[in-house]
Design a protein around this motif. Structure first.
Motif, short mmCIF file in Angstrom:
data_model
loop_
_atom_site.label_atom_id
_atom_site.label_comp_id
_atom_site.label_asym_id
_atom_site.label_seq_id
_atom_site.Cartn_x
_atom_site.Cartn_y
_atom_site.Cartn_z
N THR A 90 0.83 -1.20 0.00
CA THR A 90 0.00 0.00 0.00
C THR A 90 0.87 1.25 0.00
OG1 THR A 90 -1.60 -1.25 1.30
CG2 THR A 90 -1.93 1.11 1.14
N VAL A 91 1.89 1.26 0.85
CA VAL A 91 2.79 2.42 0.86
C VAL A 91 3.42 2.61 -0.50
CG1 VAL A 91 4.90 3.34 1.83
CG2 VAL A 91 3.28 2.21 3.31
N SER A 92 3.84 1.51 -1.11
CA SER A 92 4.49 1.59 -2.41
C SER A 92 3.54 2.16 -3.46
CB SER A 92 4.97 0.20 -2.80
OG SER A 92 5.17 0.11 -4.17
N PHE A 93 2.28 1.68 -3.45
CA PHE A 93 1.31 2.18 -4.43
C PHE A 93 1.04 3.66 -4.22
CE2 PHE A 93 -0.73 -2.28 -4.71
CZ PHE A 93 0.31 -2.68 -5.53
N LEU A 94 0.87 4.05 -2.96
CA LEU A 94 0.59 5.46 -2.70
C LEU A 94 1.75 6.33 -3.17
CD1 LEU A 94 -1.11 5.35 0.80
CD2 LEU A 94 -2.15 5.82 -1.39
N LEU A 95 2.97 5.87 -2.91
CA LEU A 95 4.13 6.64 -3.32
C LEU A 95 4.21 6.74 -4.85
CD1 LEU A 95 6.16 7.89 -1.44
CD2 LEU A 95 7.74 6.07 -2.02
N PHE A 96 3.87 5.63 -5.51
CA PHE A 96 3.88 5.63 -6.97
C PHE A 96 2.87 6.63 -7.52
CE2 PHE A 96 2.69 4.12 -11.14
CZ PHE A 96 3.91 3.78 -11.70
N SER A 97 1.65 6.62 -6.92
CA SER A 97 0.63 7.56 -7.38
C SER A 97 1.07 9.00 -7.15
CB SER A 97 -0.68 7.30 -6.64
OG SER A 97 -1.00 5.95 -6.67
#
Lengths: 101, 178
Positions: A10-17
């Motif tokens: 989730t952290v990774s996805f949020l950072l990507f977005s």
């Protein structure tokens, strides 16, 4: 709350977005580049967490390569930005429209 | 120190550290992309350094110690110094506040929101029965064996790539580009 794979992802996805948002919305070439770095970092985080939670070191080797390629990419990209700045005196995407149809 | 240990059981500490580092990484990431106080690229670069360092903390929590060190040395060290060099070389003044068109802002937020939603939805739809295994340590020795054994060809290719990048940069930064 135990921090499992889905938390890291989730952290990774949020950072990507967040990085994507920067690439789309910001107008300064250098800031766009930094947002790209943020996206690469998000991918690295996903790879490392997959590597950790699936008992496999290959992901970490891939991250090692990504860091190397990102370093090469940054050096070439920044050289391009410097070369562009010499001609146009601007690092603003709205001033760089020669290739616009 | 003793009271702190009584307060927080030792098994809880990594999880708490996860939330701390994740919050720091995301917060600094937001400040890189959309700093409400400053539009200066130098500020963005400094916050990117902080984001990268807190991400190294996440790597440590994932037992990828070598990568955490590489992250700090290569990203926070080399890459960001390069960024700062270029920013100072170009001598960019504070980005004058150009109006972002409302349509652009809306379209960007919409598309990014959609992608983020897809990611999170996909994550919830997938059953992840992975669990941390104590055998996968980011051991430098193990990583080195993989790198110089199974992955020796990609390793060499990457070194050639670095050489190509170096030659390209020298060529690009010549004053009289033909």
């Amino acid at each position: 709350m135990h921090a499992g794979l889905e938390h890291y992802l989730t952290v990774s996805f949020l950072l990507f977005s967040l990085g994507l948002l920067g690439v789309i919305l910001r107008r300064n070439l250098l800031v766009i580049y930094m947002s790209l770095e943020l996206m690469l970092n998000a991918a690295n985080l996903a790879l490392v967490s997959f590597s950790r939670f699936n008992d496999n070191l290959n992901g970490q080797v891939l991250v090692f390569f990504i860091i190397t390629v990102a370093a090469a990419e940054v050096s070439v990209g920044l050289a391009l930005i410097v070369a562009l700045y010499r001609r146009r005196q601007s690092a603003h995407v709205e001033d760089l429209t020669t290739m616009k149809l | 120190m003793d009271s702190l240990q009584n307060l927080i059981p030792e098994t809880m500490l990594p999880d708490m550290m996860f939330y701390v580092f994740a919050g720091l990484t995301l917060g600094f990431g937001i400040l890189v992309v959309a700093n409400p106080f400053s539009r200066n690229p130098v500020t963005s670069a400094m916050f990117l350094v902080l984001a990268v360092i807190s991400m190294a903390g996440l790597f440590v929590l994932l037992h990828a110690f070598f990568l955490a060190a590489v992250q700090v040395i290569v990203y926070a060290g080399a890459v960001m110094v390069l960024f700062l060099f270029v920013i100072m070389l170009l001598d960019i003044k504070d980005e004058q506040k150009r109006k972002i068109k409302k349509g652009f802002l809306l379209a960007g937020l919409l598309s990014v929101g959609t992608i983020a939603g897809l990611f999170i939805k996909g994550l919830h739809a997938t059953r992840l029965d992975a669990h941390p295994s104590p055998t996968t340590e980011g051991d430098t020795a193990l990583l080195g064996k993989l790198l110089f054994g199974q992955y020796v060809l990609p390793f060499e290719v990457v070194s050639v790539l670095l050489l190509v990048a170096m030659v390209g940069v020298i060529l690009l930064s010549k004053k009289d580009l033909k």
